[in-house]
Design a protein around this motif. Structure first.
Motif, short mmCIF file in Angstrom:
data_model
loop_
_atom_site.label_atom_id
_atom_site.label_comp_id
_atom_site.label_asym_id
_atom_site.label_seq_id
_atom_site.Cartn_x
_atom_site.Cartn_y
_atom_site.Cartn_z
N THR A 189 0.12 12.47 -1.93
CA THR A 189 0.88 13.28 -0.79
C THR A 189 -0.06 13.59 0.20
O THR A 189 0.01 14.59 0.93
N THR B 225 -4.63 -0.52 7.44
CA THR B 225 -3.70 0.20 7.92
C THR B 225 -2.23 -0.10 7.05
O THR B 225 -1.30 0.66 7.37
N ALA C 95 5.23 8.68 5.23
CA ALA C 95 3.77 8.41 5.81
C ALA C 95 2.86 8.78 5.03
O ALA C 95 1.56 8.32 5.34
N ASN C 96 3.09 8.99 3.69
CA ASN C 96 2.05 9.39 2.45
C ASN C 96 1.56 8.06 1.99
O ASN C 96 2.70 7.14 1.83
N ASP C 97 0.25 8.15 1.40
CA ASP C 97 -0.07 6.98 0.94
C ASP C 97 -0.63 7.50 -0.38
O ASP C 97 -0.84 8.65 -0.80
N SER D 154 -9.39 16.48 2.30
CA SER D 154 -9.00 16.18 3.64
C SER D 154 -10.16 16.60 4.43
O SER D 154 -10.63 17.84 4.49
N GLY E 269 -3.98 7.62 7.32
CA GLY E 269 -4.03 7.19 8.70
C GLY E 269 -4.43 5.79 8.64
O GLY E 269 -4.39 5.11 7.59
N ASP F 14 -1.68 11.44 3.96
CA ASP F 14 -1.51 10.22 5.01
C ASP F 14 -3.30 10.14 5.21
O ASP F 14 -3.56 10.77 5.88
N ASN G 124 -10.29 8.35 11.07
CA ASN G 124 -8.99 7.77 11.40
C ASN G 124 -8.68 8.31 12.71
O ASN G 124 -7.38 8.43 13.00
N PHE H 196 -0.68 1.88 1.26
CA PHE H 196 -0.37 2.62 2.23
C PHE H 196 1.05 2.61 2.41
O PHE H 196 1.96 1.66 1.93
N ASN H 197 1.55 3.79 2.98
CA ASN H 197 3.14 4.23 3.07
C ASN H 197 3.79 3.83 1.56
O ASN H 197 5.07 3.33 1.96
#
Length: 273
Positions: free
Chosen positions: A216, A97, A189-191, A149, A220, A218, A124, A184-185
């Motif tokens: 672009t 996370t 909120a994007n990773d 996704s 999660g 997330d 997730n 992460f982040n």
């Protein structure tokens, strides 16, 4: 590593004692999870025997255990998971996370499943990350192998939204070593997700440029790893799942050997003869 040797006079005797400050034996590195598929069979409810995983496997359909995959300089063991249909998933002991995490695995699909979504996904609790085949283009011998996704809940195969799929993977029995680097982040909120295909194993860095860098999406909180084959007649095969917070630990056997000891001082410098 530096070792100081002390000579100590033993009362009434001629002799000395050596005080060694460190061991030269390998020590366990920081690999957080490792699944070498040490099962003779695997079905719904099979307890995970892997390091860094917990609970039982959830299998919408039963996979097969086949011979283990190999890759140059990558330590391997036991069997591989082969799935011709459905989904199989298992949970990590600790979810991913924050920070930077690396996930590696050996993967391929043995033939053209006609553009069906087949590969590895990262549960997730909602829409998560997928890597594998099914994105355009595809032909009898090759197909778009990339990021997408996907709905990660449930035991039935799902469709996917293409994120990056410029790389053409070749169907067959020779596996790809896939290394995902997830920061992460990095933008709200994007990773940031980087994918290295066929990097150098047993090394401190990939030795190749990332095939994909996506910023672009997330991912999660990643709670485990899953496998999906939406059908078409040809199995996907996966092996050697590793998770760690650095590259080297996901492409090695998890052991770090300290450097050769060096004597820097003798104390005292003189004594009884």
């Amino acid at each position: 590593m530096f070792i100081k040797i002390h000579f100590r006079i033993i009362a009434g005797m001629f002799g000395f004692a050596l005080c060694i400050a460190a061991s030269t034996q390998p020590v366990l590195a920081s690999t957080a999870a490792y699944e070498p598929f040490d099962y003779t069979s695997l079905a719904n409810g099979t307890a995970s025997t892997a390091t860094g995983f917990t609970g039982n496997w959830t299998c919408g359909t039963t996979p097969s255990m086949v011979g283990g995959m190999t890759y140059t300089d990558l330590p391997t063991a036991n069997n591989s998971l082969s799935s011709a249909s459905g989904r199989q998933t298992v949970s990590f002991s600790d979810s991913l996370t924050n920070g930077t995490q690396f996930i590696s695995f050996l993967f391929n699909m043995t033939g053209n499943n006609g553009g069906n979504i087949c590969g590895v996904y990262f549960p997730n609790g909602g829409t998560g990350l997928f890597f594998g085949y099914g994105m355009a283009p595809n032909s009898a011998s090759q197909g778009g192998m990339g990021l997408a996704s996907m709905t990660t809940t449930g035991t039935s195969p799902q469709g996917a939204g293409n994120l990056n799929s410029s790389f053409l993977g070749t169907y067959g029995t020779t596996p790809y070593l896939v290394v995902l680097e997830i920061e992460f982040n990095t933008s709200g909120a994007n990773d940031t997700v980087k994918v290295y295909l066929n990097p150098t194993a047993d090394a401190a860095s990939p030795g190749v440029t990332a095939t994909y860098t996506h910023t672009t999406f997330d991912v999660g909180t990643i709670s485990g790893i899953g496998f999906q084959n939406a059908g078409g007649g040809f199995p996907i095969v996966a092996d050697e799942i590793r998770v760690a917070d650095n590259y080297e630990d996901v492409v090695s056997d998890g052991l770090v050997t300290p450097p050769t000891p060096v004597i820097t001082d003798v104390s005292p410098s003189s004594g009884l003869t």
